[in-house]
Design a protein around this motif. Structure first.
Motif, mmCIF file in Angstrom:
data_model
loop_
_atom_site.group_PDB
_atom_site.id
_atom_site.type_symbol
_atom_site.label_atom_id
_atom_site.label_comp_id
_atom_site.label_asym_id
_atom_site.label_seq_id
_atom_site.Cartn_x
_atom_site.Cartn_y
_atom_site.Cartn_z
ATOM 1 N N UNK A 47 -115.981 10.267 -63.952
ATOM 2 C CA UNK A 47 -116.295 9.024 -64.648
ATOM 3 C C UNK A 47 -117.512 9.201 -65.541
ATOM 4 N N UNK A 48 -117.570 8.407 -66.597
ATOM 5 C CA UNK A 48 -118.740 8.389 -67.481
ATOM 6 C C UNK A 48 -119.112 6.938 -67.742
ATOM 7 N N UNK A 49 -120.334 6.585 -67.416
ATOM 8 C CA UNK A 49 -120.853 5.245 -67.680
ATOM 9 C C UNK A 49 -121.997 5.356 -68.679
ATOM 10 N N UNK A 50 -121.943 4.490 -69.686
ATOM 11 C CA UNK A 50 -122.974 4.452 -70.708
ATOM 12 C C UNK A 50 -123.738 3.132 -70.566
ATOM 13 N N UNK A 51 -125.064 3.191 -70.764
ATOM 14 C CA UNK A 51 -125.907 1.993 -70.659
ATOM 15 C C UNK A 51 -125.475 0.964 -71.691
ATOM 16 N N UNK A 52 -125.536 -0.309 -71.360
ATOM 17 C CA UNK A 52 -126.008 -0.906 -70.099
ATOM 18 C C UNK A 52 -124.958 -0.727 -68.998
ATOM 19 N N UNK A 53 -125.422 -0.398 -67.828
ATOM 20 C CA UNK A 53 -124.538 -0.056 -66.719
ATOM 21 C C UNK A 53 -124.026 -1.303 -65.999
ATOM 22 N N UNK A 54 -122.770 -1.254 -65.602
ATOM 23 C CA UNK A 54 -122.151 -2.312 -64.803
ATOM 24 C C UNK A 54 -122.049 -1.776 -63.373
#
Length: 146
Positions: free
Chosen positions: A99-106
């Motif tokens: 997985x890749x999460x980009x800011x702003x984070x949920x």
């Protein structure tokens, strides 16, 4: 059954604090990186099932090394980044790194991802513990190929 191992390499103290407060994280045996050392070397040494990695820049040498590392297939990754897209990270995600999460984070989505990974790891471990031989109706030992 032992808890899955989770490796965390997060430089931003606020992000680290938010991640550590996630309910799903308590299901894992946690190992935090030494910030001054190469995170990929540490991860390889610790043999963790899951890795939370904050990507700081396109010049992260460990990220580039990961592309050809056997650890890529052995570990489920969750990457965190800010700013411009990273071609190395995009390549890793296409190779199935996780997985890749980009800011702003949920954080509710991140928590769900960690719960799903935990369930999958436990299902994999349970299926590896299944008997591979049974007696058939005539009392003969039958080996099942798995």
């Amino acid at each position: 059954m032992p808890s899955p191992k989770l490796f965390m390499h997060i430089k931003d103290p606020s992000l680290a604090s938010d991640l550590l407060s996630l309910q799903s994280l308590c299901q894992y045996e946690l190992s935090v990186s030494r910030q001054t050392e190469n995170w990929l070397d540490q991860l390889t040494e610790k043999k963790c099932d899951v890795a939370l990695i904050e990507v700081g820049s396109c010049h992260d040498e460990a990220l580039k090394e990961l592309i050809n590392s056997p650890i890529l297939c052995q570990t489920e990754f969750i990457f965190f980044s800010t700013g411009a897209p990273d071609p190395t990270l995009d390549h890793l995600i296409k190779k199935g790194a996780g997985f890749h999460y980009r800011a702003p984070y949920h954080f509710s989505l991140i928590d769900s991802s960690l719960q799903e990974i935990f369930r999958e790891l436990n299902l994999t471990k349970e299926s590896n513990n299944v008997q591979t031989s049974y007696l058939d109706q005539f009392g003969l030992l039958v080996e099942l190929l798995g």
